[in-house]
Enzyme design. Structure first.
Site, PDB file in Angstrom:
ATOM      1  N   VAL A 132      -6.219  10.513   0.368  1.00  0.00           N
ATOM      2  CA  VAL A 132      -6.705   9.243  -0.189  1.00  0.00           C
ATOM      3  C   VAL A 132      -5.738   8.731  -1.250  1.00  0.00           C
ATOM      4  O   VAL A 132      -5.474   9.404  -2.244  1.00  0.00           O
ATOM      5  CB  VAL A 132      -8.105   9.415  -0.823  1.00  0.00           C
ATOM      6  N   GLY A 134      -2.500   8.273  -1.521  1.00  0.00           N
ATOM      7  CA  GLY A 134      -1.163   8.860  -1.740  1.00  0.00           C
ATOM      8  C   GLY A 134      -1.021   9.628  -3.031  1.00  0.00           C
ATOM      9  O   GLY A 134      -1.627  10.685  -3.214  1.00  0.00           O
ATOM     10  N   GLY A 187       9.465  -2.644   7.990  1.00  0.00           N
ATOM     11  CA  GLY A 187       8.967  -1.266   7.993  1.00  0.00           C
ATOM     12  C   GLY A 187       7.778  -1.059   7.068  1.00  0.00           C
ATOM     13  O   GLY A 187       7.373   0.069   6.803  1.00  0.00           O
ATOM     14  N   LYS A 205     -10.712   6.397   4.012  1.00  0.00           N
ATOM     15  CA  LYS A 205     -10.554   6.835   2.616  1.00  0.00           C
ATOM     16  C   LYS A 205     -11.854   6.619   1.841  1.00  0.00           C
ATOM     17  O   LYS A 205     -12.271   7.469   1.050  1.00  0.00           O
ATOM     18  CB  LYS A 205      -9.400   6.078   1.964  1.00  0.00           C
TER      19      LYS A 205
HETATM   20  N1  HSE Z   1      -1.036   3.085   6.099  1.00  0.00           N
HETATM   21  C1  HSE Z   1      -1.620   3.332   4.814  1.00  0.00           C
HETATM   22  C2  HSE Z   1      -1.374   2.152   3.905  1.00  0.00           C
HETATM   23  C3  HSE Z   1      -1.128   4.577   4.147  1.00  0.00           C
HETATM   24  O1  HSE Z   1      -0.820   1.144   4.325  1.00  0.00           O
HETATM   25  O2  HSE Z   1      -1.776   2.226   2.752  1.00  0.00           O
HETATM   26  C4  HSE Z   1      -1.652   5.812   4.783  1.00  0.00           C
HETATM   27  O3  HSE Z   1      -3.038   5.835   4.786  1.00  0.00           O
END
Ligand code: HSE
Length: 436
Positions: A132, A134, A187, A205
């Protein structure tokens, strides 16, 4: 010195970050834990690809079982993502007596009710700080730092891709599809962006955060999920004009013994802290009955930010194994026997303020017809805007309501859609005026 023998599943972006931290920060980790965090093996489908890291003694294999079933591994770090084979691999790892550290939010949100009881039965840890937001240490905060609080409300920007897209839409005045294409080229968005832009990733999350906040296993099915595909550049311009920002929020509220869980585009006051969280950043706001509201902000994805949280879990494991106190903190803060399913408030019963956008014919009497519908539903209007003139095309009619129930809003919009003057499906966005 005591060792923690680590096996990693997956050598993508986050895997590379974890491996780099373990290989370059060994001395620091030893000084902080009194344990050698020894990376024994990495399993990846592409062992031949050069990741630019000197792996030394570390074994690379394409056989995932050589991590989850091996005798020389104490903890499996799962970074392959997705439901299968991750689920089966982690069941095998736990059944064969290994601890698990994972960043896999989807797996925990959908199968937490299987995996956590299995971990408890085997007296193994299943740690998930990186799942959750990062780098933001929100799991530890909820489970430990705020453990004295009853959590009344938690909300946050839990998906960096959506926050980046909404920020760019506002700054460039561009529509969703164009900003998404640009984000993919840079990206910042996946080739298949649906998990992010449809709110699913944020809901995974939120399921985990709500479970810890209110004391249950995560239950993804309970969450009302709306993504950002329907947010138009017109909505963003009007939000700015009226003193709001639009954010994709994950919201968990508890009052009078009922819980609301939703992921939705939300209008928040422009001067609030949540409005100031821009670009790829994440933020979580927690209101505890004793602590009041606290805020946590940082990078929600990426190689090093996510690796930081994965390795923090490994450090916790190393420390508790050295101190002989495993299982000190229950995965969802409450002991498993105290977990319960929380009763939900139905969507119809939600109350709040609403932003409504209609596309209407520009002729006398239309405003009266529309406001009569609102009057019939006992909905009080706070503000109404209509700009521009057109003899042929529809013009936007924007309204903001006072607090009302979602049932009334849905009935009113359904009725409005039947009016001759209303030329597109009416849209609404919920407003959260009291966020911090
Ligand atoms: N793809 C997610 C985001 C990160 O854009 O925050 C990984 O859960």
């Amino acid at each position: 010195m005591q060792e923690l023998r680590i096996g990693v599943l997956g050598f993508g972006v986050v895997g590379r970050g974890v491996v780099e931290l373990l290989l370059t920060q060994g001395e620091l980790l030893r000084q902080r834990t009194g344990v050698v965090l020894r990376l024994v093996r990495i399993a990846t489908r592409t062992p031949a690809r050069d990741r630019g890291l000197p792996l030394g003694e570390v074994e690379l294999t394409d056989d995932l079982q050589r991590v989850v079933s091996a005798d020389d591994i104490d903890v499996v770090v799962e970074l392959i993502g997705g439901l299968e084979p991750a689920r089966s691999l982690l069941m095998t790892a736990l059944q064969s007596g290994k601890h698990v550290v994972t960043a896999n939010k989807a797996l925990l949100a959908l199968y937490g009710h299987e995996l956590f009881p299995l971990a408890a039965a085997r007296q193994r840890e299943l740690l998930f700080e990186a799942a959750v937001a990062g780098a933001i240490p929100i799991i530890k905060v909820l489970r430990e730092s705020l453990a004295a609080n009853r959590i009344d409300q938690l909300y946050g920007i839990l998906n960096g891709t959506c926050n980046y897209i909404l920020t760019e839409m506002r700054e460039q005045g561009s529509p969703f599809a164009e900003v998404l294409r640009d984000a993919q080229a840079k990206g910042f968005a996946e080739a298949d962006p649906s998990f992010d832009v449809d709110g699913i990733d944020a809901a995974h999350k939120l399921a985990i955060l709500a479970a810890i906040s209110f004391g249950s296993y995560p239950d993804f099915q309970q969450i009302h999920i709306e993504g950002i595909r329907h947010v138009s550049d017109i909505d963003i311009q009007w939000a700015t004009e009226m003193g709001y920002r639009i954010k994709l929020l994950g919201i968990a509220k508890q009052d009078e013994g009922r819980v609301e869980l939703r992921v939705q585009p939300t209008m928040v006051p422009v001067g609030s802290m949540v409005a100031s969280v821009e670009g790829v950043y994440n933020a979580v706001f927690v209101r505890g009955h004793a602590a009041g509201t606290t805020m946590y902000h940082g990078r929600g994805a990426g190689e090093r930010p996510t690796a930081s949280s994965v390795v923090a879990d490994l450090i916790d494991l190393a420390r508790s194994s050295r101190a002989g106190c495993g299982g000190r903190v229950a995965p969802f803060s409450m002991l498993p026997e105290a977990l319960q399913q929380f009763p939900l408030r139905q969507t119809d019963d939600w109350r709040g303020e609403y932003y409504l956008r209609l596309a209407v014919a520009d002729r006398p009497g239309v405003l009266a017809e529309v406001t009569q519908v609102l009057a019939r539903q006992q909905i009080s209007i706070d503000a109404i805007h209509q700009k521009g003139r057109s003899a042929v095309a529809a013009v936007p009619l924007i309204m903001v309501t006072h607090a009302t129930s979602e049932r009334q809003i849905r009935l009113a919009l359904a009725e409005m859609e039947q009016l001759d003057a209303v030329q597109e499906t009416p849209r609404f966005i919920r407003i959260e005026p009291n966020v911090v």
